[in-house]
Design a protein around this motif. Structure first.
Motif, PDB file in Angstrom:
ATOM      1  N   LEU A  81     -21.583  57.755 -17.238  1.00 32.16           N
ATOM      2  CA  LEU A  81     -21.361  58.178 -15.854  1.00 32.16           C
ATOM      3  C   LEU A  81     -21.871  57.131 -14.864  1.00 32.16           C
ATOM      4  O   LEU A  81     -21.209  56.825 -13.865  1.00 32.16           O
ATOM      5  CB  LEU A  81     -22.062  59.507 -15.589  1.00 32.16           C
ATOM      6  N   THR A  82     -23.046  56.579 -15.152  1.00 31.40           N
ATOM      7  CA  THR A  82     -23.632  55.590 -14.245  1.00 31.40           C
ATOM      8  C   THR A  82     -22.766  54.348 -14.150  1.00 31.40           C
ATOM      9  O   THR A  82     -22.489  53.850 -13.051  1.00 31.40           O
ATOM     10  CB  THR A  82     -25.043  55.208 -14.724  1.00 31.40           C
ATOM     11  N   VAL A  83     -22.341  53.831 -15.291  1.00 34.03           N
ATOM     12  CA  VAL A  83     -21.550  52.592 -15.302  1.00 34.03           C
ATOM     13  C   VAL A  83     -20.205  52.800 -14.598  1.00 34.03           C
ATOM     14  O   VAL A  83     -19.808  52.010 -13.726  1.00 34.03           O
ATOM     15  CB  VAL A  83     -21.344  52.101 -16.745  1.00 34.03           C
ATOM     16  N   ILE A  84     -19.490  53.881 -14.963  1.00 34.18           N
ATOM     17  CA  ILE A  84     -18.159  54.100 -14.381  1.00 34.18           C
ATOM     18  C   ILE A  84     -18.257  54.423 -12.890  1.00 34.18           C
ATOM     19  O   ILE A  84     -17.508  53.872 -12.066  1.00 34.18           O
ATOM     20  CB  ILE A  84     -17.426  55.219 -15.136  1.00 34.18           C
ATOM     21  N   SER A  85     -19.172  55.309 -12.520  1.00 32.21           N
ATOM     22  CA  SER A  85     -19.306  55.689 -11.110  1.00 32.21           C
ATOM     23  C   SER A  85     -19.736  54.502 -10.266  1.00 32.21           C
ATOM     24  O   SER A  85     -19.244  54.319  -9.142  1.00 32.21           O
ATOM     25  CB  SER A  85     -20.307  56.829 -10.963  1.00 32.21           C
ATOM     26  N   MET A  86     -20.645  53.686 -10.789  1.00 25.91           N
ATOM     27  CA  MET A  86     -21.084  52.518 -10.030  1.00 25.91           C
ATOM     28  C   MET A  86     -19.961  51.496  -9.909  1.00 25.91           C
ATOM     29  O   MET A  86     -19.810  50.856  -8.847  1.00 25.91           O
ATOM     30  CB  MET A  86     -22.305  51.894 -10.709  1.00 25.91           C
ATOM     31  N   SER A  87     -19.164  51.338 -10.960  1.00 27.25           N
ATOM     32  CA  SER A  87     -18.021  50.422 -10.888  1.00 27.25           C
ATOM     33  C   SER A  87     -17.011  50.896  -9.849  1.00 27.25           C
ATOM     34  O   SER A  87     -16.500  50.100  -9.044  1.00 27.25           O
ATOM     35  CB  SER A  87     -17.361  50.303 -12.263  1.00 27.25           C
ATOM     36  N   VAL A  88     -16.722  52.209  -9.872  1.00 26.25           N
ATOM     37  CA  VAL A  88     -15.811  52.766  -8.857  1.00 26.25           C
ATOM     38  C   VAL A  88     -16.393  52.580  -7.462  1.00 26.25           C
ATOM     39  O   VAL A  88     -15.679  52.205  -6.513  1.00 26.25           O
ATOM     40  CB  VAL A  88     -15.547  54.256  -9.140  1.00 26.25           C
ATOM     41  N   GLY A  89     -17.692  52.809  -7.322  1.00 27.95           N
ATOM     42  CA  GLY A  89     -18.330  52.654  -6.019  1.00 27.95           C
ATOM     43  C   GLY A  89     -18.271  51.222  -5.504  1.00 27.95           C
ATOM     44  O   GLY A  89     -18.041  50.990  -4.311  1.00 27.95           O
ATOM     45  N   ILE A  90     -18.470  50.249  -6.391  1.00 28.58           N
ATOM     46  CA  ILE A  90     -18.428  48.838  -5.971  1.00 28.58           C
ATOM     47  C   ILE A  90     -17.020  48.449  -5.541  1.00 28.58           C
ATOM     48  O   ILE A  90     -16.823  47.802  -4.498  1.00 28.58           O
ATOM     49  CB  ILE A  90     -18.930  47.935  -7.104  1.00 28.58           C
ATOM     50  N   VAL A  91     -16.010  48.859  -6.329  1.00 26.81           N
ATOM     51  CA  VAL A  91     -14.625  48.531  -5.982  1.00 26.81           C
ATOM     52  C   VAL A  91     -14.236  49.195  -4.662  1.00 26.81           C
ATOM     53  O   VAL A  91     -13.678  48.550  -3.756  1.00 26.81           O
ATOM     54  CB  VAL A  91     -13.672  48.949  -7.117  1.00 26.81           C
ATOM     55  N   VAL A  92     -14.527  50.486  -4.523  1.00 29.91           N
ATOM     56  CA  VAL A  92     -14.208  51.198  -3.281  1.00 29.91           C
ATOM     57  C   VAL A  92     -14.991  50.604  -2.113  1.00 29.91           C
ATOM     58  O   VAL A  92     -14.457  50.452  -0.998  1.00 29.91           O
ATOM     59  CB  VAL A  92     -14.509  52.704  -3.435  1.00 29.91           C
ATOM     60  N   GLY A  93     -16.244  50.235  -2.359  1.00 32.76           N
ATOM     61  CA  GLY A  93     -17.055  49.655  -1.296  1.00 32.76           C
ATOM     62  C   GLY A  93     -16.505  48.326  -0.800  1.00 32.76           C
ATOM     63  O   GLY A  93     -16.481  48.062   0.410  1.00 32.76           O
ATOM     64  N   ILE A  94     -16.052  47.474  -1.724  1.00 32.28           N
ATOM     65  CA  ILE A  94     -15.477  46.185  -1.326  1.00 32.28           C
ATOM     66  C   ILE A  94     -14.201  46.404  -0.510  1.00 32.28           C
ATOM     67  O   ILE A  94     -13.989  45.770   0.535  1.00 32.28           O
ATOM     68  CB  ILE A  94     -15.195  45.318  -2.564  1.00 32.28           C
ATOM     69  N   LEU A  95     -13.347  47.328  -0.989  1.00 30.05           N
ATOM     70  CA  LEU A  95     -12.100  47.591  -0.271  1.00 30.05           C
ATOM     71  C   LEU A  95     -12.366  48.160   1.121  1.00 30.05           C
ATOM     72  O   LEU A  95     -11.732  47.748   2.103  1.00 30.05           O
ATOM     73  CB  LEU A  95     -11.229  48.555  -1.083  1.00 30.05           C
ATOM     74  N   LEU A  96     -13.304  49.093   1.221  1.00 32.92           N
ATOM     75  CA  LEU A  96     -13.620  49.673   2.526  1.00 32.92           C
ATOM     76  C   LEU A  96     -14.261  48.647   3.459  1.00 32.92           C
ATOM     77  O   LEU A  96     -14.012  48.649   4.671  1.00 32.92           O
ATOM     78  CB  LEU A  96     -14.537  50.879   2.358  1.00 32.92           C
ATOM     79  N   ALA A  97     -15.101  47.771   2.894  1.00 31.39           N
ATOM     80  CA  ALA A  97     -15.735  46.747   3.733  1.00 31.39           C
ATOM     81  C   ALA A  97     -14.692  45.774   4.279  1.00 31.39           C
ATOM     82  O   ALA A  97     -14.729  45.409   5.470  1.00 31.39           O
ATOM     83  CB  ALA A  97     -16.788  45.994   2.919  1.00 31.39           C
ATOM     84  N   LEU A  98     -13.762  45.353   3.421  1.00 35.20           N
ATOM     85  CA  LEU A  98     -12.709  44.449   3.887  1.00 35.20           C
ATOM     86  C   LEU A  98     -11.802  45.145   4.903  1.00 35.20           C
ATOM     87  O   LEU A  98     -11.370  44.533   5.888  1.00 35.20           O
ATOM     88  CB  LEU A  98     -11.887  43.950   2.697  1.00 35.20           C
ATOM     89  N   ALA A  99     -11.518  46.435   4.673  1.00 30.16           N
ATOM     90  CA  ALA A  99     -10.693  47.180   5.629  1.00 30.16           C
ATOM     91  C   ALA A  99     -11.421  47.365   6.954  1.00 30.16           C
ATOM     92  O   ALA A  99     -10.813  47.315   8.029  1.00 30.16           O
ATOM     93  CB  ALA A  99     -10.310  48.532   5.036  1.00 30.16           C
ATOM     94  N   ARG A 100     -12.727  47.592   6.875  1.00 30.62           N
ATOM     95  CA  ARG A 100     -13.517  47.752   8.109  1.00 30.62           C
ATOM     96  C   ARG A 100     -13.522  46.467   8.941  1.00 30.62           C
ATOM     97  O   ARG A 100     -13.574  46.523  10.170  1.00 30.62           O
ATOM     98  CB  ARG A 100     -14.943  48.147   7.723  1.00 30.62           C
ATOM     99  N   LEU A 101     -13.476  45.321   8.283  1.00 26.87           N
ATOM    100  CA  LEU A 101     -13.480  44.039   8.983  1.00 26.87           C
ATOM    101  C   LEU A 101     -12.076  43.535   9.297  1.00 26.87           C
ATOM    102  O   LEU A 101     -11.934  42.440   9.851  1.00 26.87           O
ATOM    103  CB  LEU A 101     -14.224  42.992   8.141  1.00 26.87           C
ATOM    104  N   ALA A 102     -11.060  44.308   8.918  1.00 31.91           N
ATOM    105  CA  ALA A 102      -9.682  43.868   9.146  1.00 31.91           C
ATOM    106  C   ALA A 102      -9.374  43.833  10.640  1.00 31.91           C
ATOM    107  O   ALA A 102      -9.884  44.658  11.416  1.00 31.91           O
ATOM    108  CB  ALA A 102      -8.702  44.799   8.435  1.00 31.91           C
ATOM    109  N   PRO A 103      -8.530  42.897  11.082  1.00 31.35           N
ATOM    110  CA  PRO A 103      -8.174  42.838  12.509  1.00 31.35           C
ATOM    111  C   PRO A 103      -7.274  43.985  12.959  1.00 31.35           C
ATOM    112  O   PRO A 103      -7.151  44.236  14.155  1.00 31.35           O
ATOM    113  CB  PRO A 103      -7.461  41.488  12.627  1.00 31.35           C
ATOM    114  N   ASN A 104      -6.647  44.689  12.013  1.00 25.25           N
ATOM    115  CA  ASN A 104      -5.777  45.812  12.352  1.00 25.25           C
ATOM    116  C   ASN A 104      -6.627  47.023  12.723  1.00 25.25           C
ATOM    117  O   ASN A 104      -7.475  47.469  11.949  1.00 25.25           O
ATOM    118  CB  ASN A 104      -4.854  46.140  11.177  1.00 25.25           C
TER     119      ASN A 104
END
Length: 319
Positions: A81-104
């Motif tokens: 659970l820790t490995v999979i949830s943390m992996s999902v969290g890192i991927v989602v976090g990177i995508l949300l961070a890039l979307a938050r910084l997007a010019p759109n």
């Protein structure tokens, strides 16, 4: 012939004089420090004596169940659970961070809303929500809105307790990781990106080769803390009846009524895995900090330790 020193006569001119100056200072703070240390040692001794002599801890039961198959299987599920949830969290976090910084503006606003929602709702409530998602959507359907339906499945068959735990933990972690990643990306000076653009590098290559390697020094420490926190947060999944470590211990003490020994055995496993994760975090941080040096620490050490300062040079002028 007369010797004129750069420093006044009152300044200490040798290591011995500096040492005498330090020894002549009041030692009240040192006495208070040793008194506090003595009180702490007495408190530690009292706690250790209580742990050893109190028979209600039942240490024999603790160690007999510590390496049992039921708790070990629960530990394996906790690690998964820790490995999979943390992996999902890192991927989602990177995508949300890039979307938050997007010019759109639309993309940035949707990302900000998701971060606000998943950080604002307690993770325990999110786990319950995903566990009872079938009460809202009995069937999960995919298709064109107001058009043909591609496929439809039973929600209870798809959203199992394991998947509900992954969704609840992963999405909640993704909201926190997005802010960590965003802080790391913003810590890199804009001049780095502009220089890379001047060399003709594309945006994705700039992010991968220029920005991320420098941002990792900021991202890694809090990510390690979040991983350790995720390990302990998996204990909340027991509400979904998923057999992780805590739920396995609960199932055992519900039958033999050895509540305290089983909880201690589970806590020892959490402490052991947390210690290993902390050790791994130390080596990962050292890897990404290589080459940075400790000049600041050396300067501070020299500043606050007069004995380590270099001796002032004396210039002589002949008259």
């Amino acid at each position: 012939m007369t010797s004129i020193s750069r420093y006044p006569d009152s300044a200490p001119a040798s290591v011995d004089e500096q040492h005498e100056l330090l020894m002549s200072r009041p030692r009240t703070s040192h006495k208070m420090m040793w008194l506090t240390a003595g009180i702490v040692l007495v408190a530690v001794a009292l706690i250790a004596t209580s742990l050893i002599t109190n028979p209600r801890y039942e240490w024999d039961v603790v160690f007999s169940w510590f390496a049992s198959e039921r708790l070990f299987s629960g530990l394996v599920n906790t690690l998964i659970l820790t490995v999979i949830s943390m992996s999902v969290g890192i991927v989602v976090g990177i995508l949300l961070a890039l979307a938050r910084l997007a010019p759109n503006y639309v993309i940035a606003s949707v990302a900000a809303f998701m971060i606000w929602f998943f950080r604002g709702v307690p993770v325990f409530v999110q786990l319950l929500f995903w566990g009872f998602i079938a009460a809202i959507y009995p069937r999960i359907e995919m298709g064109i809105p107001f058009g043909p339906e591609f496929f439809s499945v039973d929600a209870n068959a798809v959203i199992t307790p394991f998947l509900a735990a992954i969704l609840g933990l992963g999405l909640n972690e993704g909201a926190y990781m997005s802010e960590i990643v965003r802080a790391g990306l913003l810590s890199v000076h804009k001049g780095q990106t502009e220089a890379a653009k001047a060399l003709g590098m594309k945006r994705g290559l700039i992010l991968w080769r220029v920005v991320l390697p420098q941002a990792m020094k900021i991202i890694i420490p809090p990510t390690g803390n979040q991983t350790i926190s995720m390990l302990k947060t998996t204990s909340l999944v027991s509400v979904l009846a998923f057999p992780e470590l805590l739920y396995s211990a609960q199932m055992v003490y519900s039958s033999n009524f050895k509540t305290i020994p089983l909880l201690i055995a589970a806590s020892l496993w959490y402490l052991a895995i947390t210690s290993l994760l902390s050790l791994g975090q130390f080596y990962i941080e050292r890897h990404f900090n290589r080459g940075s040096g400790n000049r600041t620490e050396q300067k501070l050490s020299s500043r606050f330790n007069p004995l380590k300062r270099s001796q002032p040079t004396v210039q002589k002028v002949q008259l």
